[in-house]
Write a protein that holds these residues in place. Structure first.
Motif, PDB file in Angstrom:
ATOM      1  N   LEU A   1       0.768  -0.965   0.024  1.00  0.00           N
ATOM      2  CA  LEU A   1       0.064   0.083  -0.143  1.00  0.00           C
ATOM      3  C   LEU A   1       0.794   1.238  -0.194  1.00  0.00           C
ATOM      4  O   LEU A   1       0.495   2.148  -0.749  1.00  0.00           O
ATOM      5  CB  LEU A   1      -0.980  -0.091   0.960  1.00  0.00           C
ATOM      6  N   LYS A   2       2.076   1.166   0.852  1.00  0.00           N
ATOM      7  CA  LYS A   2       2.774   2.448   0.694  1.00  0.00           C
ATOM      8  C   LYS A   2       3.375   2.637  -0.644  1.00  0.00           C
ATOM      9  O   LYS A   2       3.516   3.622  -0.941  1.00  0.00           O
ATOM     10  CB  LYS A   2       3.833   2.060   1.860  1.00  0.00           C
ATOM     11  N   ALA A   3       3.664   1.542  -1.244  1.00  0.00           N
ATOM     12  CA  ALA A   3       4.309   1.541  -2.501  1.00  0.00           C
ATOM     13  C   ALA A   3       3.406   2.336  -3.551  1.00  0.00           C
ATOM     14  O   ALA A   3       4.028   2.843  -4.454  1.00  0.00           O
ATOM     15  CB  ALA A   3       4.673   0.329  -2.948  1.00  0.00           C
ATOM     16  N   ILE A   4       2.160   2.113  -3.434  1.00  0.00           N
ATOM     17  CA  ILE A   4       1.185   2.692  -4.320  1.00  0.00           C
ATOM     18  C   ILE A   4       1.414   4.018  -4.330  1.00  0.00           C
ATOM     19  O   ILE A   4       1.302   5.179  -5.552  1.00  0.00           O
ATOM     20  CB  ILE A   4      -0.325   2.434  -3.994  1.00  0.00           C
ATOM     21  N   PHE A   5       1.729   4.961  -3.393  1.00  0.00           N
ATOM     22  CA  PHE A   5       1.864   6.119  -3.206  1.00  0.00           C
ATOM     23  C   PHE A   5       3.171   6.820  -3.237  1.00  0.00           C
ATOM     24  O   PHE A   5       3.457   7.801  -3.586  1.00  0.00           O
ATOM     25  CB  PHE A   5       1.386   6.749  -1.785  1.00  0.00           C
ATOM     26  N   GLU A   6       4.235   5.962  -3.462  1.00  0.00           N
ATOM     27  CA  GLU A   6       5.492   6.453  -3.199  1.00  0.00           C
ATOM     28  C   GLU A   6       6.421   5.913  -4.411  1.00  0.00           C
ATOM     29  O   GLU A   6       7.666   6.698  -4.641  1.00  0.00           O
ATOM     30  CB  GLU A   6       6.360   6.050  -2.216  1.00  0.00           C
ATOM     31  N   ILE A   7       6.085   4.986  -5.277  1.00  0.00           N
ATOM     32  CA  ILE A   7       6.981   4.574  -6.261  1.00  0.00           C
ATOM     33  C   ILE A   7       6.589   4.311  -7.819  1.00  0.00           C
ATOM     34  O   ILE A   7       7.329   4.206  -8.374  1.00  0.00           O
ATOM     35  CB  ILE A   7       7.482   3.189  -5.764  1.00  0.00           C
ATOM     36  N   LYS A   8       5.678   4.926  -7.829  1.00  0.00           N
ATOM     37  CA  LYS A   8       4.922   4.961  -9.312  1.00  0.00           C
ATOM     38  C   LYS A   8       5.911   5.329 -10.641  1.00  0.00           C
ATOM     39  O   LYS A   8       6.251   4.657 -11.359  1.00  0.00           O
ATOM     40  CB  LYS A   8       3.635   5.627  -9.507  1.00  0.00           C
ATOM     41  N   THR A   9       6.446   6.600 -10.343  1.00  0.00           N
ATOM     42  CA  THR A   9       7.228   7.031 -11.414  1.00  0.00           C
ATOM     43  C   THR A   9       8.800   6.747 -11.216  1.00  0.00           C
ATOM     44  O   THR A   9       9.323   6.519 -12.189  1.00  0.00           O
ATOM     45  CB  THR A   9       7.146   8.656 -11.265  1.00  0.00           C
ATOM     46  N   ARG A  10       9.259   6.361 -10.246  1.00  0.00           N
ATOM     47  CA  ARG A  10      10.765   6.195  -9.829  1.00  0.00           C
ATOM     48  C   ARG A  10      10.866   4.734  -9.917  1.00  0.00           C
ATOM     49  O   ARG A  10      12.086   4.296 -10.414  1.00  0.00           O
ATOM     50  CB  ARG A  10      11.117   6.376  -8.525  1.00  0.00           C
ATOM     51  N   TYR A  11      10.110   3.572  -9.608  1.00  0.00           N
ATOM     52  CA  TYR A  11      10.313   2.409  -9.832  1.00  0.00           C
ATOM     53  C   TYR A  11       8.912   1.560 -10.378  1.00  0.00           C
ATOM     54  O   TYR A  11       8.312   1.012  -9.783  1.00  0.00           O
ATOM     55  CB  TYR A  11      10.310   1.733  -8.538  1.00  0.00           C
ATOM     56  N   PRO A  12       8.771   1.998 -11.757  1.00  0.00           N
ATOM     57  CA  PRO A  12       7.498   1.485 -12.365  1.00  0.00           C
ATOM     58  C   PRO A  12       7.257   0.079 -12.334  1.00  0.00           C
ATOM     59  O   PRO A  12       6.048  -0.424 -12.239  1.00  0.00           O
ATOM     60  CB  PRO A  12       7.506   2.148 -13.628  1.00  0.00           C
ATOM     61  N   LYS A  13       8.459  -0.779 -12.634  1.00  0.00           N
ATOM     62  CA  LYS A  13       8.213  -2.445 -12.447  1.00  0.00           C
ATOM     63  C   LYS A  13       7.781  -2.835 -11.193  1.00  0.00           C
ATOM     64  O   LYS A  13       6.824  -3.695 -10.877  1.00  0.00           O
ATOM     65  CB  LYS A  13       9.416  -2.811 -13.001  1.00  0.00           C
ATOM     66  N   ALA A  14       8.244  -2.267 -10.134  1.00  0.00           N
ATOM     67  CA  ALA A  14       8.015  -2.613  -8.771  1.00  0.00           C
ATOM     68  C   ALA A  14       6.599  -2.272  -8.580  1.00  0.00           C
ATOM     69  O   ALA A  14       5.620  -2.938  -7.829  1.00  0.00           O
ATOM     70  CB  ALA A  14       8.771  -1.916  -7.651  1.00  0.00           C
ATOM     71  N   TYR A  15       6.156  -0.863  -8.891  1.00  0.00           N
ATOM     72  CA  TYR A  15       4.877  -0.403  -8.555  1.00  0.00           C
ATOM     73  C   TYR A  15       3.969  -1.295  -9.608  1.00  0.00           C
ATOM     74  O   TYR A  15       2.706  -1.709  -8.878  1.00  0.00           O
ATOM     75  CB  TYR A  15       4.669   0.941  -9.533  1.00  0.00           C
ATOM     76  N   GLN A  16       3.971  -1.877 -10.740  1.00  0.00           N
ATOM     77  CA  GLN A  16       3.209  -2.789 -11.375  1.00  0.00           C
ATOM     78  C   GLN A  16       2.895  -3.940 -10.606  1.00  0.00           C
ATOM     79  O   GLN A  16       2.003  -4.609 -10.629  1.00  0.00           O
ATOM     80  CB  GLN A  16       3.915  -3.124 -12.889  1.00  0.00           C
ATOM     81  N   ILE A  17       3.867  -4.553  -9.693  1.00  0.00           N
ATOM     82  CA  ILE A  17       3.617  -5.496  -8.911  1.00  0.00           C
ATOM     83  C   ILE A  17       2.425  -5.493  -7.987  1.00  0.00           C
ATOM     84  O   ILE A  17       1.655  -6.336  -7.893  1.00  0.00           O
ATOM     85  CB  ILE A  17       5.262  -6.178  -8.130  1.00  0.00           C
ATOM     86  N   VAL A  18       2.514  -4.262  -7.559  1.00  0.00           N
ATOM     87  CA  VAL A  18       1.459  -3.845  -6.564  1.00  0.00           C
ATOM     88  C   VAL A  18       0.006  -3.837  -7.412  1.00  0.00           C
ATOM     89  O   VAL A  18      -1.046  -4.279  -6.665  1.00  0.00           O
ATOM     90  CB  VAL A  18       1.758  -2.781  -5.648  1.00  0.00           C
ATOM     91  N   VAL A  19       0.285  -3.058  -8.297  1.00  0.00           N
ATOM     92  CA  VAL A  19      -1.092  -3.209  -9.183  1.00  0.00           C
ATOM     93  C   VAL A  19      -1.642  -4.482  -9.539  1.00  0.00           C
ATOM     94  O   VAL A  19      -2.934  -4.678  -9.486  1.00  0.00           O
ATOM     95  CB  VAL A  19      -0.905  -2.013 -10.346  1.00  0.00           C
ATOM     96  N   GLU A  20      -0.747  -5.216 -10.050  1.00  0.00           N
ATOM     97  CA  GLU A  20      -1.302  -6.554 -10.601  1.00  0.00           C
ATOM     98  C   GLU A  20      -1.790  -7.367  -9.187  1.00  0.00           C
ATOM     99  O   GLU A  20      -2.964  -8.025  -9.192  1.00  0.00           O
ATOM    100  CB  GLU A  20       0.025  -7.417 -10.996  1.00  0.00           C
ATOM    101  N   TYR A  21      -1.221  -7.139  -7.943  1.00  0.00           N
ATOM    102  CA  TYR A  21      -1.838  -7.721  -6.853  1.00  0.00           C
ATOM    103  C   TYR A  21      -3.338  -7.200  -6.350  1.00  0.00           C
ATOM    104  O   TYR A  21      -4.012  -8.067  -6.359  1.00  0.00           O
ATOM    105  CB  TYR A  21      -1.057  -7.671  -5.585  1.00  0.00           C
ATOM    106  N   ARG A  22      -3.250  -5.852  -6.667  1.00  0.00           N
ATOM    107  CA  ARG A  22      -4.715  -5.386  -6.225  1.00  0.00           C
ATOM    108  C   ARG A  22      -5.795  -5.779  -7.300  1.00  0.00           C
ATOM    109  O   ARG A  22      -6.864  -6.273  -6.835  1.00  0.00           O
ATOM    110  CB  ARG A  22      -4.528  -3.844  -6.305  1.00  0.00           C
ATOM    111  N   LYS A  23      -5.253  -6.147  -8.382  1.00  0.00           N
ATOM    112  CA  LYS A  23      -6.251  -6.551  -9.418  1.00  0.00           C
ATOM    113  C   LYS A  23      -6.736  -7.933  -9.253  1.00  0.00           C
ATOM    114  O   LYS A  23      -7.816  -8.245  -9.284  1.00  0.00           O
ATOM    115  CB  LYS A  23      -5.668  -6.426 -10.912  1.00  0.00           C
TER     116      LYS A  23
END
Length: 185
Positions: free
Chosen positions: A105-127
């Motif tokens: 959840l913290k990653a959703i707010f903090e890493i979208k632009t700087r670490y997009p591959k890591a951000y995508q991991i969280v997006v996939e989990y949420r989906k």
């Protein structure tokens, strides 16, 4: 060096990074601070992780995979639990500052632009979670929709954000109970 020793060192780095990221945020923690906390040499860090970005990706993958496993077991291997019991358990699995969902959840707010591959991991989990919740709801409520499953995730996120912000959720069960009452429509 044995595989067990290698695995232990890598896990020690992952655990130290998780603690630091949870406490100080992704942007406020560098490799030097992680290796100091993990009490390993910088060379050892780079033996297991090519970069901080790869470490973040592996850490988030570990967290989300652990959540998936627990959610899957609750939904598919606990036939004695009612729909409401399963939803309550999934909710409390996620609503904990010490749990596996806090860092994603913290990653959703903090890493979208700087670490997009890591951000995508969280997006996939949420989906994935929304799909699993939707399928669970449809199993007993023919009128359930994806919006209902998304609302469940919003309730989880809201409760965890309240806890993270220092607000005590006097009775975390009240938030999920409100959602469950709405399902009875």
């Amino acid at each position: 060096m044995s595989d067990l020793e290698i695995s232990f060192r890598a896990l020690k780095v992952l655990d130290s990074a998780r603690y630091l990221f949870n406490r100080y945020g992704f942007h406020n923690v560098g490799v030097d601070r992680i290796i100091e906390t993990a009490q390993i040499a910088k060379g050892t860090f780079y033996k297991y992780f090519q970069s901080k970005e790869q470490l973040i990706e592996m850490g988030l993958r570990f967290q989300t995979d652990a959540l998936k496993q627990e959610v899957f077991v609750l939904i598919h291997h606990q036939p004695a639990f009612s729909l409401h019991d399963k939803l309550r358990r999934i909710y409390f699995l996620h609503v904990s500052l010490e749990g596996y969902y806090h860092l994603p959840l913290k990653a959703i707010f903090e890493i979208k632009t700087r670490y997009p591959k890591a951000y995508q991991i969280v997006v996939e989990y949420r989906k994935w979670l929304v799909k699993e919740i939707c399928d669970l709801l449809l199993g007993t409520h023919a009128h359930a929709t994806q919006v209902d499953a998304e609302m469940f995730l919003f309730v989880v996120d809201g409760a965890l954000l309240l806890l993270k912000g220092g607000n005590t959720v006097e009775d975390p069960a009240r938030m999920i109970e409100g959602f469950l009452v709405g399902l009875g429509r």
